[in-house]
Design a protein around this motif. Structure first.
Motif, PDB file in Angstrom:
ATOM      1  N   GLU A  38      -2.167 -12.009 -25.464  1.00  0.00           N
ATOM      2  CA  GLU A  38      -1.506 -13.145 -24.827  1.00  0.00           C
ATOM      3  C   GLU A  38      -2.560 -14.080 -24.233  1.00  0.00           C
ATOM      4  O   GLU A  38      -3.545 -13.618 -23.637  1.00  0.00           O
ATOM      5  CB  GLU A  38      -0.568 -12.671 -23.713  1.00  0.00           C
ATOM      6  CG  GLU A  38       0.579 -11.805 -24.216  1.00  0.00           C
ATOM      7  CD  GLU A  38       1.479 -11.328 -23.081  1.00  0.00           C
ATOM      8  OE1 GLU A  38       2.699 -11.514 -23.167  1.00  0.00           O
ATOM      9  OE2 GLU A  38       0.939 -10.787 -22.087  1.00  0.00           O
ATOM     10  N   TYR A  39      -2.312 -15.370 -24.403  1.00  0.00           N
ATOM     11  CA  TYR A  39      -3.216 -16.382 -23.851  1.00  0.00           C
ATOM     12  C   TYR A  39      -2.397 -17.396 -23.068  1.00  0.00           C
ATOM     13  O   TYR A  39      -1.511 -18.049 -23.623  1.00  0.00           O
ATOM     14  CB  TYR A  39      -3.984 -17.081 -24.972  1.00  0.00           C
ATOM     15  CG  TYR A  39      -4.918 -18.171 -24.465  1.00  0.00           C
ATOM     16  CD1 TYR A  39      -6.142 -17.841 -23.883  1.00  0.00           C
ATOM     17  CD2 TYR A  39      -4.562 -19.518 -24.578  1.00  0.00           C
ATOM     18  CE1 TYR A  39      -6.994 -18.842 -23.417  1.00  0.00           C
ATOM     19  CE2 TYR A  39      -5.406 -20.515 -24.121  1.00  0.00           C
ATOM     20  CZ  TYR A  39      -6.614 -20.171 -23.531  1.00  0.00           C
ATOM     21  OH  TYR A  39      -7.458 -21.157 -23.064  1.00  0.00           O
ATOM     22  N   GLN A  40      -2.657 -17.494 -21.753  1.00  0.00           N
ATOM     23  CA  GLN A  40      -1.958 -18.466 -20.904  1.00  0.00           C
ATOM     24  C   GLN A  40      -2.684 -19.801 -20.991  1.00  0.00           C
ATOM     25  O   GLN A  40      -3.843 -19.923 -20.576  1.00  0.00           O
ATOM     26  CB  GLN A  40      -1.886 -17.953 -19.463  1.00  0.00           C
ATOM     27  CG  GLN A  40      -1.027 -16.704 -19.351  1.00  0.00           C
ATOM     28  CD  GLN A  40      -0.693 -16.324 -17.922  1.00  0.00           C
ATOM     29  OE1 GLN A  40       0.400 -15.855 -17.640  1.00  0.00           O
ATOM     30  NE2 GLN A  40      -1.622 -16.514 -17.005  1.00  0.00           N
ATOM     31  N   THR A  41      -1.965 -20.783 -21.544  1.00  0.00           N
ATOM     32  CA  THR A  41      -2.609 -22.036 -21.920  1.00  0.00           C
ATOM     33  C   THR A  41      -3.064 -22.872 -20.726  1.00  0.00           C
ATOM     34  O   THR A  41      -4.086 -23.555 -20.799  1.00  0.00           O
ATOM     35  CB  THR A  41      -1.656 -22.867 -22.797  1.00  0.00           C
ATOM     36  OG1 THR A  41      -0.413 -23.051 -22.087  1.00  0.00           O
ATOM     37  CG2 THR A  41      -1.357 -22.143 -24.102  1.00  0.00           C
ATOM     38  N   GLY A  46      -6.646 -14.852 -20.911  1.00  0.00           N
ATOM     39  CA  GLY A  46      -6.009 -14.049 -21.942  1.00  0.00           C
ATOM     40  C   GLY A  46      -6.140 -12.573 -21.654  1.00  0.00           C
ATOM     41  O   GLY A  46      -6.889 -12.149 -20.770  1.00  0.00           O
ATOM     42  N   TYR A 316       5.097 -18.990 -29.131  1.00  0.00           N
ATOM     43  CA  TYR A 316       4.637 -19.822 -28.023  1.00  0.00           C
ATOM     44  C   TYR A 316       5.791 -19.972 -27.044  1.00  0.00           C
ATOM     45  O   TYR A 316       6.900 -20.334 -27.438  1.00  0.00           O
ATOM     46  CB  TYR A 316       4.178 -21.201 -28.490  1.00  0.00           C
ATOM     47  CG  TYR A 316       3.854 -22.127 -27.332  1.00  0.00           C
ATOM     48  CD1 TYR A 316       2.758 -21.878 -26.515  1.00  0.00           C
ATOM     49  CD2 TYR A 316       4.669 -23.223 -27.033  1.00  0.00           C
ATOM     50  CE1 TYR A 316       2.461 -22.701 -25.429  1.00  0.00           C
ATOM     51  CE2 TYR A 316       4.383 -24.050 -25.961  1.00  0.00           C
ATOM     52  CZ  TYR A 316       3.278 -23.780 -25.165  1.00  0.00           C
ATOM     53  OH  TYR A 316       3.000 -24.592 -24.094  1.00  0.00           O
ATOM     54  N   SER A 330       2.422 -13.392 -14.886  1.00  0.00           N
ATOM     55  CA  SER A 330       2.577 -13.185 -16.326  1.00  0.00           C
ATOM     56  C   SER A 330       3.753 -13.936 -16.922  1.00  0.00           C
ATOM     57  O   SER A 330       4.129 -13.673 -18.067  1.00  0.00           O
ATOM     58  CB  SER A 330       2.735 -11.677 -16.603  1.00  0.00           C
ATOM     59  OG  SER A 330       1.600 -10.972 -16.170  1.00  0.00           O
ATOM     60  N   ARG A 332       4.209 -17.479 -17.372  1.00  0.00           N
ATOM     61  CA  ARG A 332       3.797 -18.877 -17.499  1.00  0.00           C
ATOM     62  C   ARG A 332       3.592 -19.196 -18.976  1.00  0.00           C
ATOM     63  O   ARG A 332       3.659 -18.317 -19.830  1.00  0.00           O
ATOM     64  CB  ARG A 332       2.512 -19.096 -16.702  1.00  0.00           C
ATOM     65  CG  ARG A 332       2.675 -18.773 -15.213  1.00  0.00           C
ATOM     66  CD  ARG A 332       1.370 -18.839 -14.463  1.00  0.00           C
ATOM     67  NE  ARG A 332       1.562 -18.479 -13.057  1.00  0.00           N
ATOM     68  CZ  ARG A 332       0.578 -18.405 -12.169  1.00  0.00           C
ATOM     69  NH1 ARG A 332      -0.665 -18.655 -12.543  1.00  0.00           N
ATOM     70  NH2 ARG A 332       0.846 -18.061 -10.915  1.00  0.00           N
ATOM     71  N   ASP A 333       3.350 -20.486 -19.263  1.00  0.00           N
ATOM     72  CA  ASP A 333       3.184 -20.906 -20.655  1.00  0.00           C
ATOM     73  C   ASP A 333       2.146 -20.039 -21.345  1.00  0.00           C
ATOM     74  O   ASP A 333       1.028 -19.854 -20.831  1.00  0.00           O
ATOM     75  CB  ASP A 333       2.747 -22.370 -20.714  1.00  0.00           C
ATOM     76  CG  ASP A 333       3.774 -23.318 -20.115  1.00  0.00           C
ATOM     77  OD1 ASP A 333       4.874 -22.856 -19.763  1.00  0.00           O
ATOM     78  OD2 ASP A 333       3.467 -24.519 -19.991  1.00  0.00           O
ATOM     79  N   LYS A 334       2.498 -19.537 -22.532  1.00  0.00           N
ATOM     80  CA  LYS A 334       1.553 -18.640 -23.200  1.00  0.00           C
ATOM     81  C   LYS A 334       1.759 -18.605 -24.703  1.00  0.00           C
ATOM     82  O   LYS A 334       2.844 -18.909 -25.226  1.00  0.00           O
ATOM     83  CB  LYS A 334       1.668 -17.219 -22.642  1.00  0.00           C
ATOM     84  CG  LYS A 334       3.005 -16.543 -22.890  1.00  0.00           C
ATOM     85  CD  LYS A 334       2.968 -15.046 -22.546  1.00  0.00           C
ATOM     86  CE  LYS A 334       2.903 -14.789 -21.070  1.00  0.00           C
ATOM     87  NZ  LYS A 334       4.195 -15.102 -20.405  1.00  0.00           N
TER      88      LYS A 334
END
Length: 343
Positions: A38-41, A46, A316, A330, A332-334
């Motif tokens: 997972e990568y939070q933009t 991540g 996404y 955990s 949030r936008d990801k």
């Protein structure tokens, strides 16, 4: 050490059952593994995570007696016993189950991890309507031109780990009715009463699933109420569409591609166990444990084997809060890339 003893006992029982001479009652050993990145933009952060590492053994010991035991070796880093029940089927259309199980409530929360369409569960499945408990349940299926399945059960409210000294004068209940109409439409309705602490919580859920050829669309609504005005009513919605694009060439690495999109929403929510003011108990006011939010999820699933056996889920997630400071770490936008294997 207790959780590791549990694991050793579980594996020993699985092995002993597997070695039975009578192959007609030989158990089936299976499981599900989900590893993801997972990568939070917005934060630029991540992580890798093992979300699920389930092992189960199930089978029959007699024509009308079956069983299932399932353990998750990594449920957010913890070892947890999930299912542990015996099921009797004295008639083809009737089943009686006793033990620990997923209670008959909601659509999305009832899906096992390998049957999920998205990498992360909906708010209904994760926060609002997710209950597994110890009790007894009966199910019956009949036909009135189309199949109807009804399930109802009584449950402790203790969970598996809280049984030892748990006694109660009140019993939780849950009931579900499923209607499989002949025009590619399924209707599910359910109701559940639980008591997480001092306040009774009653939830109502209804959903429609439309499926035709390779297209599936589903919408589900959940309404949650709290006794003694301990917390305001909660509303939650989950709606998604999925379209399967299969490949005819079976030698291809990817057997199916499925674009999909989801919208889910929930108002402020309390789990019924945390208090913001007053004493813990009937006089207390419940605290908000999950703040109101909207989420739009889009993505694609690459199926390496079908159905629901080996998938790569690429999603996404875009979150909308009334105040961004309310967002949990955990949630949030990801971007999520998940590998799911079911065996």
């Amino acid at each position: 050490m207790t959780k590791y003893r549990l694991l050793i006992i579980f594996l020993f029982i699985s092995y002993a059952a597997w070695s039975q001479d009578d192959t007609s009652y030989r158990p089936r050993i299976g499981g599900t593994l989900r590893g993801k990145y997972e990568y939070q933009t917005q934060e630029g952060e991540g992580r890798f995570q093992v979300r699920t590492a389930r092992i189960n053994v199930q089978g029959k010991v007699a024509p009308i007696v079956e069983y299932k035991a399932e353990i998750d070796l990594c449920d957010k880093g913890d070892i947890k016993m999930l299912d542990a029940y015996t099921r009797l089927s004295p008639w083809k259309s009737f089943r009686f189950t006793i033990g620990q199980m997923r209670v008959p409530f909601t659509i999305d929360a009832h899906r096992s991890p390998h049957l999920q369409y998205f990498a992360n569960r909906s708010f209904i499945a994760k926060q609002v309507g997710n209950v597994r408990d110890v009790g007894a349940m009966a199910g019956y299926e009949f036909h009135v031109g189309f199949p109807i399945r009804v399930q109802a059960g009584l449950f402790n409210g203790s969970g598996l780990t809280g049984q030892k000294d748990y006694w109660t004068k009140g019993i939780n209940y849950s009931a579900k009715a499923q209607f499989y109409f002949p025009f590619n439409l399924d209707l599910e309705t359910s109701v559940q009463k639980i008591r997480p602490d001092a306040h009774t919580v009653v939830m109502y859920d209804a959903g429609l699933t439309y499926h035709r050829l390779n297209f599936l669309a589903e919408v589900e609504y959940l309404y949650k109420t709290y006794a003694h005005n301990a917390y305001k009513d909660v509303h939650a919605v989950n709606a998604f569409m999925n379209y399967d694009i299969p490949f005819k060439n079976k030698s291809q690495l990817i057997r199916k591609i499925s674009p999909l999109v989801r919208y889910d929403f929930m108002t402020d929510h309390s789990n019924g166990r945390q208090y913001v003011e007053g004493p813990a108990g009937e006089g207390g006011v419940l605290a908000t444990t999950d703040y109101q939010r909207h989420r739009v999820t889009g993505g694609v699933t690459l199926s390496l084997a079908t159905p629901f056996v080996s998938d790569i889920r690429i999603n996404y997630e875009k979150y909308f809060y009334r105040d961004q400071d309310l967002a949990k770490t955990s949630e949030r936008d990801k971007i999520v890339v998940e590998f799911m294997t079911h065996f």
